[in-house]
Every structure is written in structure tokens, then in C-alpha cells.
Design a protein around this motif. Structure first.
Motif, PDB file in Angstrom:
ATOM      1  N   GLU A 212      25.657  -6.368 -16.622  1.00 38.39           N
ATOM      2  CA  GLU A 212      25.771  -5.273 -17.581  1.00 38.39           C
ATOM      3  C   GLU A 212      25.022  -4.025 -17.106  1.00 38.39           C
ATOM      4  OE1 GLU A 212      24.470  -7.041 -21.221  1.00 38.39           O
ATOM      5  OE2 GLU A 212      26.339  -8.168 -21.519  1.00 38.39           O
ATOM      6  N   SER A 213      23.927  -4.203 -16.364  1.00 32.29           N
ATOM      7  CA  SER A 213      23.184  -3.055 -15.846  1.00 32.29           C
ATOM      8  C   SER A 213      23.898  -2.380 -14.678  1.00 32.29           C
ATOM      9  CB  SER A 213      21.786  -3.494 -15.394  1.00 32.29           C
ATOM     10  OG  SER A 213      21.859  -4.344 -14.264  1.00 32.29           O
ATOM     11  N   HIS A 214      24.937  -3.056 -14.137  1.00 31.79           N
ATOM     12  CA  HIS A 214      25.750  -2.486 -13.055  1.00 31.79           C
ATOM     13  C   HIS A 214      27.197  -2.280 -13.519  1.00 31.79           C
ATOM     14  CE1 HIS A 214      22.299  -3.975 -10.720  1.00 31.79           C
ATOM     15  NE2 HIS A 214      22.655  -3.101  -9.787  1.00 31.79           N
ATOM     16  N   GLY A 215      27.354  -1.876 -14.774  1.00 31.28           N
ATOM     17  CA  GLY A 215      28.690  -1.577 -15.286  1.00 31.28           C
ATOM     18  C   GLY A 215      29.579  -2.787 -15.424  1.00 31.28           C
ATOM     19  N   ASN A 216      29.037  -3.902 -15.923  1.00 29.21           N
ATOM     20  CA  ASN A 216      29.776  -5.163 -16.081  1.00 29.21           C
ATOM     21  C   ASN A 216      30.308  -5.697 -14.749  1.00 29.21           C
ATOM     22  OD1 ASN A 216      29.403  -5.635 -18.818  1.00 29.21           O
ATOM     23  ND2 ASN A 216      31.205  -4.427 -19.407  1.00 29.21           N
ATOM     24  N   ASN A 217      29.522  -5.522 -13.701  1.00 28.55           N
ATOM     25  CA  ASN A 217      29.900  -6.047 -12.384  1.00 28.55           C
ATOM     26  C   ASN A 217      29.401  -7.485 -12.261  1.00 28.55           C
ATOM     27  OD1 ASN A 217      30.479  -6.575  -9.714  1.00 28.55           O
ATOM     28  ND2 ASN A 217      29.622  -4.679  -8.931  1.00 28.55           N
ATOM     29  N   PHE A 218      30.131  -8.415 -12.881  1.00 23.31           N
ATOM     30  CA  PHE A 218      29.752  -9.819 -12.842  1.00 23.31           C
ATOM     31  C   PHE A 218      29.902 -10.399 -11.438  1.00 23.31           C
ATOM     32  CE2 PHE A 218      30.242  -9.220 -17.349  1.00 23.31           C
ATOM     33  CZ  PHE A 218      29.363 -10.119 -17.920  1.00 23.31           C
ATOM     34  N   ALA A 219      30.823  -9.882 -10.666  1.00 23.54           N
ATOM     35  CA  ALA A 219      31.023 -10.372  -9.304  1.00 23.54           C
ATOM     36  C   ALA A 219      29.746 -10.229  -8.485  1.00 23.54           C
ATOM     37  CB  ALA A 219      32.172  -9.622  -8.633  1.00 23.54           C
ATOM     38  N   LEU A 220      29.098  -9.096  -8.615  1.00 20.59           N
ATOM     39  CA  LEU A 220      27.851  -8.854  -7.894  1.00 20.59           C
ATOM     40  C   LEU A 220      26.780  -9.852  -8.328  1.00 20.59           C
ATOM     41  CD1 LEU A 220      26.029  -7.020  -6.077  1.00 20.59           C
ATOM     42  CD2 LEU A 220      25.522  -5.724  -8.164  1.00 20.59           C
ATOM     43  N   ALA A 221      26.612 -10.005  -9.627  1.00 22.65           N
ATOM     44  CA  ALA A 221      25.561 -10.885 -10.151  1.00 22.65           C
ATOM     45  C   ALA A 221      25.801 -12.336  -9.750  1.00 22.65           C
ATOM     46  CB  ALA A 221      25.501 -10.759 -11.674  1.00 22.65           C
ATOM     47  N   LEU A 222      27.042 -12.787  -9.885  1.00 23.05           N
ATOM     48  CA  LEU A 222      27.344 -14.182  -9.582  1.00 23.05           C
ATOM     49  C   LEU A 222      27.222 -14.486  -8.099  1.00 23.05           C
ATOM     50  CD1 LEU A 222      28.335 -14.083 -12.535  1.00 23.05           C
ATOM     51  CD2 LEU A 222      30.321 -15.441 -11.834  1.00 23.05           C
ATOM     52  N   SER A 223      27.741 -13.604  -7.245  1.00 23.37           N
ATOM     53  CA  SER A 223      27.790 -13.909  -5.814  1.00 23.37           C
ATOM     54  C   SER A 223      26.396 -13.975  -5.190  1.00 23.37           C
ATOM     55  CB  SER A 223      28.654 -12.884  -5.087  1.00 23.37           C
ATOM     56  OG  SER A 223      28.168 -11.570  -5.268  1.00 23.37           O
ATOM     57  N   TRP A 224      25.511 -13.064  -5.573  1.00 22.76           N
ATOM     58  CA  TRP A 224      24.177 -13.069  -4.976  1.00 22.76           C
ATOM     59  C   TRP A 224      23.359 -14.274  -5.439  1.00 22.76           C
ATOM     60  CZ3 TRP A 224      22.293 -10.799  -0.894  1.00 22.76           C
ATOM     61  CH2 TRP A 224      22.906  -9.648  -0.411  1.00 22.76           C
ATOM     62  N   THR A 225      23.415 -14.592  -6.709  1.00 18.38           N
ATOM     63  CA  THR A 225      22.627 -15.724  -7.197  1.00 18.38           C
ATOM     64  C   THR A 225      23.118 -17.034  -6.603  1.00 18.38           C
ATOM     65  OG1 THR A 225      24.031 -15.728  -9.187  1.00 18.38           O
ATOM     66  CG2 THR A 225      21.888 -14.661  -9.351  1.00 18.38           C
ATOM     67  N   ILE A 226      24.424 -17.181  -6.460  1.00 19.82           N
ATOM     68  CA  ILE A 226      24.970 -18.420  -5.909  1.00 19.82           C
ATOM     69  C   ILE A 226      24.641 -18.547  -4.423  1.00 19.82           C
ATOM     70  CG2 ILE A 226      27.126 -19.634  -5.364  1.00 19.82           C
ATOM     71  CD1 ILE A 226      26.017 -19.693  -8.282  1.00 19.82           C
ATOM     72  N   GLY A 227      24.717 -17.464  -3.695  1.00 20.85           N
ATOM     73  CA  GLY A 227      24.407 -17.515  -2.271  1.00 20.85           C
ATOM     74  C   GLY A 227      22.976 -17.954  -2.015  1.00 20.85           C
ATOM     75  N   VAL A 228      22.039 -17.388  -2.755  1.00 15.49           N
ATOM     76  CA  VAL A 228      20.629 -17.754  -2.596  1.00 15.49           C
ATOM     77  C   VAL A 228      20.404 -19.215  -2.978  1.00 15.49           C
ATOM     78  CG1 VAL A 228      18.301 -17.319  -3.461  1.00 15.49           C
ATOM     79  CG2 VAL A 228      19.801 -15.399  -2.919  1.00 15.49           C
ATOM     80  N   ALA A 229      20.975 -19.640  -4.104  1.00 12.64           N
ATOM     81  CA  ALA A 229      20.799 -21.020  -4.563  1.00 12.64           C
ATOM     82  C   ALA A 229      21.346 -22.020  -3.547  1.00 12.64           C
ATOM     83  CB  ALA A 229      21.489 -21.219  -5.914  1.00 12.64           C
ATOM     84  N   ALA A 230      22.491 -21.728  -2.945  1.00 15.17           N
ATOM     85  CA  ALA A 230      23.107 -22.645  -1.992  1.00 15.17           C
ATOM     86  C   ALA A 230      22.235 -22.829  -0.749  1.00 15.17           C
ATOM     87  CB  ALA A 230      24.487 -22.138  -1.591  1.00 15.17           C
TER      88      ALA A 230
ATOM     89  N   LEU B 217      28.873 -20.886   0.933  1.00 14.13           N
ATOM     90  CA  LEU B 217      28.743 -19.487   1.360  1.00 14.13           C
ATOM     91  C   LEU B 217      30.062 -18.837   1.761  1.00 14.13           C
ATOM     92  CD1 LEU B 217      25.384 -19.776   3.356  1.00 14.13           C
ATOM     93  CD2 LEU B 217      25.735 -19.104   0.965  1.00 14.13           C
ATOM     94  N   PRO B 218      30.882 -19.481   2.611  1.00 11.00           N
ATOM     95  CA  PRO B 218      32.143 -18.821   2.967  1.00 11.00           C
ATOM     96  C   PRO B 218      33.158 -18.755   1.832  1.00 11.00           C
ATOM     97  CG  PRO B 218      32.015 -20.996   3.982  1.00 11.00           C
ATOM     98  CD  PRO B 218      30.667 -20.713   3.398  1.00 11.00           C
ATOM     99  N   MET B 219      32.888 -19.437   0.719  1.00 11.85           N
ATOM    100  CA  MET B 219      33.807 -19.413  -0.421  1.00 11.85           C
ATOM    101  C   MET B 219      33.550 -18.227  -1.359  1.00 11.85           C
ATOM    102  SD  MET B 219      35.446 -21.989   0.512  1.00 11.85           S
ATOM    103  CE  MET B 219      35.114 -23.286   1.704  1.00 11.85           C
ATOM    104  N   ILE B 220      32.382 -17.598  -1.253  1.00 16.26           N
ATOM    105  CA  ILE B 220      31.983 -16.563  -2.210  1.00 16.26           C
ATOM    106  C   ILE B 220      32.941 -15.369  -2.251  1.00 16.26           C
ATOM    107  CG2 ILE B 220      30.204 -14.845  -2.722  1.00 16.26           C
ATOM    108  CD1 ILE B 220      28.112 -16.926  -1.933  1.00 16.26           C
ATOM    109  N   PRO B 221      33.377 -14.804  -1.108  1.00 14.83           N
ATOM    110  CA  PRO B 221      34.246 -13.610  -1.200  1.00 14.83           C
ATOM    111  C   PRO B 221      35.523 -13.829  -1.994  1.00 14.83           C
ATOM    112  CG  PRO B 221      33.370 -13.850   1.020  1.00 14.83           C
ATOM    113  CD  PRO B 221      32.998 -15.102   0.289  1.00 14.83           C
TER     114      PRO B 221
END
Length: 409
Positions: free
Chosen positions: A369-387, A296-300
Motif C-alpha cells: 500500500e505504501s508503494h501504490g498497491n504494488n503487491f508484486a514488489l512486497a511479495l517477491s522480495w519477502t519470498i526471495g529472502v525467506a527461501a 527463486l527462479p519462479m518469482i518473476p
């Protein structure tokens, strides 16, 4: 303070079995990640988008449970060693065939067949190694064995860095056929698992008897599947689209993307060995939960850095924790499994986890892609929940640390 060398305590056959298992998993992952690095280029060649090509990841992951069942059953019947050789040749052939795909549809079909072959390797290799190795330092060897996946990712990053601009994605897949050469080492130097040989002297189990062994441990099997869903969501969610994220959202070219991936994998390698060894002291459950929460603290830094150097640092730290948790998996699942199905159950649970999360890359790509190619948003939220979910499941789960794996019953 005396520092011990775990390898010094191994016999020749034990060392060779471990090398075979580690090499097989490394080369399997190498072939998988060659596709990951090539997604953007493949999309360009076939005049489609990243999401369409990333379906290849979905198909590979979705077919892996069938491969785990097929090759796992064969390994229970005919031995770990010969089926491992067949497995290695199979995924190498599928990788080579991918290089000559005339269309995206054909390429996706080859990636599905590759997934079938890839699905069997981990379970068979882990069973061969851990049934052969002594219980001493099992956590260390588990961590190093699992990081064969990371070594494969690292090799793929190096090929991408130094060869991609010269040979393209098709040339990389041709290079991906080289793992077939591992069969010569296995044939010449690797002995069969002592546990399997002991069982063979008695009576090899039928499919019905194997199912009976599993049926008597349904809660355990369900736990193994659930925890592997969490694990695969964490690993694939943090790795598979990360090169695409760097290329698409930040415009980094081949060299910078490959350099970050190399640093990323060095962190993963360190994490697997570190936390795998730590699990021998803390226990498997506590170590997994600790590493997962430290994600979690590594995500930012991992998702929102501003320069390539900071992205590399963030990727190193992220995979230190992700693969730190993963380093416990081979020992943990094999220790939990009944001996009669040790070549099937861990690998099948692992690959069911992959099946459940096989849409992770297309799902993340769709969000981005639905947020203007904002991969950072997609990756960070999914990883946080999974962890978070992984930490909870591991903490309240089963454990059988240091159980004897050399016996067939």
C-alpha cells in the motif's frame, strides 16, 4: 520397472489413522483459507481497509503456539485420538461463530480463538499418523500429510469460486462448520497411537518430566523453531495475500482468482508428494534446501506475469517448490523429536514459527500500500529472502531420517 503402491502396504488401522490426520489438517486449513479469500469482501462490509482485516491472519497465527501447547499437552496425557476429536470440534465452532460476527472487532476475536484451536491440530494429527505408520515410505506419507494444508486451500478456492457470489463471506464461514462431522469417523474407525499406548502402560509423563525431555535437547528445539520460522515465512508469505494481490493489483474477479488458486494448489499438492518422496533418497536436509532454492527462479513469473494463464503457471511452479520443501516437514520434525514430547514439540515449534511470522500479511500489505498497491514488489522480495535463509538453515541443520517412531522411548 515396478511401481509400488504405498497404501497397499498399510493395515486398516494405519490407513484410518492417516486418513484422520490428513482430513483434520485439510479441514483446518480449509477454514483458515476461507478467511483469506474473504478479506477484501470483509473490508468492504465493515468499511475498512485490507490491512485492518488482515490482522485476522496475524491473530490466528499468533494464537497457534498456545493451542499447540494446550492440545499437545492434553494429547500426551490423554491420547492422540480423543484430543484430536476435541480439536476438530473446537475449530469448527469458532469458524461458525465467525459467520455471525457483528463487527470487525468481534470477528478478529473469533479468529484468535480459531487460531487457538488450529494450533493443536497439526502436531496431534502428525504424531498419530507417523507413530502408527511404518518407516517404509515415510517420506511419501509425510509429503501427502503436509499437503492436507494444500487440499484445504483447494477446497476453500472451490467454495469461493462456486458459492461466494451466492452466499457471501458469512455463508462461506457457515459452510466452514462442516469439518465437525469428521469426529464421527475418528470415533468409529481410528485407533490410538501404538507409541502412546505403550507409554500409557508404563507411566504418562508429568509436565515436569516433559520439560525435562525438552530441556535436554535445547539446541535441537531452537533449531526446530528457527527452521519453522523460515518455513512459515515462505508459505504464508507466498499464499495469504496472493488472492488479494490478484484482486487488488490486477482487478481479477471471483472466477479468475479462484481458478488461479485451484491451479496453485494442484502445483502445491504435486510438490509435497514429489519432494516428500525424494527426501527418502536424498535425505531431509538436502531436499528442503533444493526445493527452497528452486523458489527463486519462479518469482518473476509468479509475481510479474501479464495474463491470468501465465499467473496460473507461475503460481503452479511457485507452490510446487514451496510445498515441495514443506512436504518434508512432518517426517523431519517428528523424527527429530524425543518420544515423550512428540505430540507437543513438533507442533509447538511449528506454531512458534507461525507466531514469529504472524505479521507477514499485514507487513506485506503495508509495503504494498505504501508503494501504490504494488503487491508484486512486497511479495517477491519477502519470498526471495525467506527461501535463501531456509535453504541455509536446512543444509546446516540436524537430521534423523527413518528413526523408529513406533516406540515410546
Amino acid at each position: 520397472m515396478k511401481i509400488s503402491n504405498p497404501f497397499a502396504e498399510l493395515t486398516g488401522p494405519q490407513l484410518h489413522a492417516f486418513i484422520a490426520a490428513l482430513s483434520g489438517w485439510s479441514l483446518d486449513a480449509f477454514d483458515f483459507f476461507l478467511f483469506v479469500f474473504a478479506i477484501k469482501s470483509i473490508a468492504g462490509d465493515f468499511h475498512t481497509d485490507v490491512k485492518a482485516v488482515s490482522e485476522g491472519i496475524f491473530l490466528t497465527l499468533a494464537m497457534r503456539p498456545l493451542g499447540a501447547l494446550l492440545f499437545g499437552w492434553l494429547a500426551e496425557r490423554y491420547g492422540r485420538r480423543p484430543i484430536l476429536m476435541i480439536n476438530v470440534v473446537s475449530f469448527a465452532i469458532c469458524e461458525l461463530a465467525s459467520a455471525f460476527a457483528p463487527s470487525l472487532a468481534v470477528l478478529l476475536a473469533f479468529r484468535a480463538l480459531f487460531g487457538l484451536a488450529m494450533g493443536g491440530e497439526w502436531g496431534i494429527g502428525a504424531a498419530l499418523a507417523l507413530e502408527t505408520l511404518p518407516a517404509t515410505n515415510r517420506g511419501f506419507f509425510s509429503g501427502l500429510l503436509q499437503e492436507g494444508y494444500v487440499l484445504g486451500y483447494l477446497m476453500a478456492a472451490l467454495v469461493f469460486k462456486f458459492a461466494f457470489d451466492h452466499v457471501g463471506w458469512r455463508g462461506m464461514f457457515i459452510i466452514g462448520a462442516l469439518p465437525a462431522l469428521l469426529v464421527f469417523f475418528i470415533r468409529r474407525s481410528v485407533q490410538e497411537s501404538p507409541a502412546w499406548l505403550e507409554g500409557a502402560k508404563q507411566k504418562r509423563q508429568t509436565i515436569g518430566e516433559m520439560w525435562g525431555a525438552v530441556r535436554g535437547h535445547i539446541p535441537l528445539m531452537l533449531f526446530m523453531v528457527v527452521i519453522m520460522v523460515c518455513f512459515t515465512a515462505l508459505s504464508h508469505g507466498s499464499q495469504d495475500l496472493y488472492p488479494t494481490f490478484l484482486q487488488v493489483q490486477h482487478g481479477y474477479g471471483t472466477d479468475i482468482t479462484a481458478n488461479i488458486a485451484i491451479v496453485l494448489n494442484l502445483g502445491a499438492l504435486c510438490g509435497g508428494v514429489l519432494f516428500g518422496s525424494l527426501s527418502s533418497r536424498l535425505g531431509r536436509r538436502k531436499t528442503i534446501a533444493l526445493a527452497a532454492l528452486l523458489v527463486l527462479p519462479m518469482i518473476p513469473l509468479w509475481a510479474y506475469a501479464a495474463t491470468p494463464i501465465m499467473f496460473a503457471l507461475g503460481a503452479f511452479c511457485m507452490q510446487l517448490m514451496v510445498q515441495g520443501a514443506w512436504g518434508v516437514v512432518p517426517a523431519h520434525l517428528n523424527e527429530l523429536s524425543p518420544p515423550a514430547v512428540r505430540a507437543i514439540l513438533p507442533g509447538f515449534a511449528y506454531q512458534l514459527g507461525n507466531l514469529a511470522t504472524s505479521k507477514m500479511a499485514p507487513f506485506q500489505a503495508s509495503i504494498a500500500e505504501s508503494h501504490g498497491n504494488n503487491f508484486a514488489l512486497a511479495l517477491s522480495w519477502t519470498i526471495g529472502v525467506a527461501a535463501v535463509i531456509l535453504a541455509i538453515v536446512a543444509w546446516f541443520g540436524y537430521e534423523a531420517k527413518d528413526v523408529d517412531l513406533s516406540k515410546s522411548s
